[in-house]
Design an enzyme around this catalytic site. Sequence first.
Site, PDB file in Angstrom:
ATOM      1  N   THR A 218       6.437  -5.736   7.849  1.00  0.00           N
ATOM      2  CA  THR A 218       5.059  -5.843   8.317  1.00  0.00           C
ATOM      3  C   THR A 218       5.037  -6.322   9.758  1.00  0.00           C
ATOM      4  OG1 THR A 218       2.959  -7.059   8.072  1.00  0.00           O
ATOM      5  CG2 THR A 218       4.927  -8.113   7.156  1.00  0.00           C
TER       6      THR A 218
ATOM      7  N   ASN B   7      12.000  -7.577   9.749  1.00  0.00           N
ATOM      8  CA  ASN B   7      11.209  -6.514  10.365  1.00  0.00           C
ATOM      9  C   ASN B   7      11.953  -5.946  11.571  1.00  0.00           C
ATOM     10  OD1 ASN B   7       8.607  -5.093  10.178  1.00  0.00           O
ATOM     11  ND2 ASN B   7       8.255  -5.876  12.228  1.00  0.00           N
TER      12      ASN B   7
ATOM     13  N   ILE C 284      15.796  -2.707   6.526  1.00  0.00           N
ATOM     14  CA  ILE C 284      15.249  -3.361   5.333  1.00  0.00           C
ATOM     15  C   ILE C 284      15.993  -2.941   4.066  1.00  0.00           C
ATOM     16  CG2 ILE C 284      13.187  -3.477   3.852  1.00  0.00           C
ATOM     17  CD1 ILE C 284      11.568  -3.314   6.526  1.00  0.00           C
TER      18      ILE C 284
ATOM     19  N   THR D 162       9.275   2.904   4.086  1.00  0.00           N
ATOM     20  CA  THR D 162       9.672   4.054   4.911  1.00  0.00           C
ATOM     21  C   THR D 162      10.919   4.742   4.346  1.00  0.00           C
ATOM     22  OG1 THR D 162      10.794   2.523   6.419  1.00  0.00           O
ATOM     23  CG2 THR D 162       8.604   3.260   7.054  1.00  0.00           C
TER      24      THR D 162
ATOM     25  N   HIS E 272      -4.762  -4.263   0.028  1.00  0.00           N
ATOM     26  CA  HIS E 272      -5.512  -3.120   0.562  1.00  0.00           C
ATOM     27  C   HIS E 272      -5.801  -2.064  -0.495  1.00  0.00           C
ATOM     28  CE1 HIS E 272      -3.766  -4.356   4.742  1.00  0.00           C
ATOM     29  NE2 HIS E 272      -4.786  -5.093   4.382  1.00  0.00           N
TER      30      HIS E 272
ATOM     31  N   CYS F  54     -21.277   4.315  -8.228  1.00  0.00           N
ATOM     32  CA  CYS F  54     -21.250   3.658  -9.546  1.00  0.00           C
ATOM     33  C   CYS F  54     -19.958   2.873  -9.793  1.00  0.00           C
ATOM     34  CB  CYS F  54     -21.484   4.671 -10.668  1.00  0.00           C
ATOM     35  SG  CYS F  54     -20.061   5.759 -11.018  1.00  0.00           S
TER      36      CYS F  54
END
Length: 249
Positions: free
Chosen positions: A187, A212, A230, A18, A113, A124
């Site tokens: 997270t 966090n 953070i 962020t 991810h 393909c």
Amino acid sequence: MGNNRPLVAILSGAGISTDSGIPDYRGPKGLWRRDPEAEKLVTYDHYMTDPEIRRRAWVMRRDSQTLRAEPNAAHHAVVRLERAGVPVRVITQNVDGLHQLAGLPKRKVLELHGTAREAVCTRCHRRSGMQEALDRVRAGEEDPPCQDCGGILKSATVMFGQRLDPVVLGDAMAITKASQLFVAVGTSLRVQPAASLAGIAAEHGARLVIVNAEPTPYDDLADEVVREPIGSALPALLDGIAQEAGAGR
């Protein structure tokens, strides 16, 4: 690893980026809270069956800050730790590539991810640079097809409704179980199976540190919970570990 130093595993989520100008998804001002419809743009079934969703998704990618973002102090702190000779592996839920851009070797980053920096054909499976596809969008192609087979192109990210790459997930599990220190940073620890890694690390005897802004479901398992920003908290934590490693040489 060769040098018998403890392995540090870092699970990074949206909160680490962020400060680079990339909004998170589930925080108080996160994208999904502001615009629930936006979730359709990254849901596989909607994307594959609805050309309008694909058109909107390409506009979102074109306007996104992700590919323009630069690594911040937290990303650079991870690189300093690695360059201090500490065995480091990053398991990231992010698709922004900022860990690698900061200088962490690609082989030391597991992208759970996928990556927003590449496009992939759903037919393909040819991969190409995302900028190449975005240049076509800017030139007027609203839903650019694969240039090899004409299939539907998407970002090389794991959309809602898609499985994680089992090889990447398996490697992440192995690193988690082998780690002596596991740092979960930025997270929510609410998206499985990534979130479960924190619990697995604790079960296997790792020291668990959670950095966090908001509480997570795994705080009770943590040896240390850090609520500081953070951008300052992670560098302080990792630089301390690097100094200890240097003193122990």
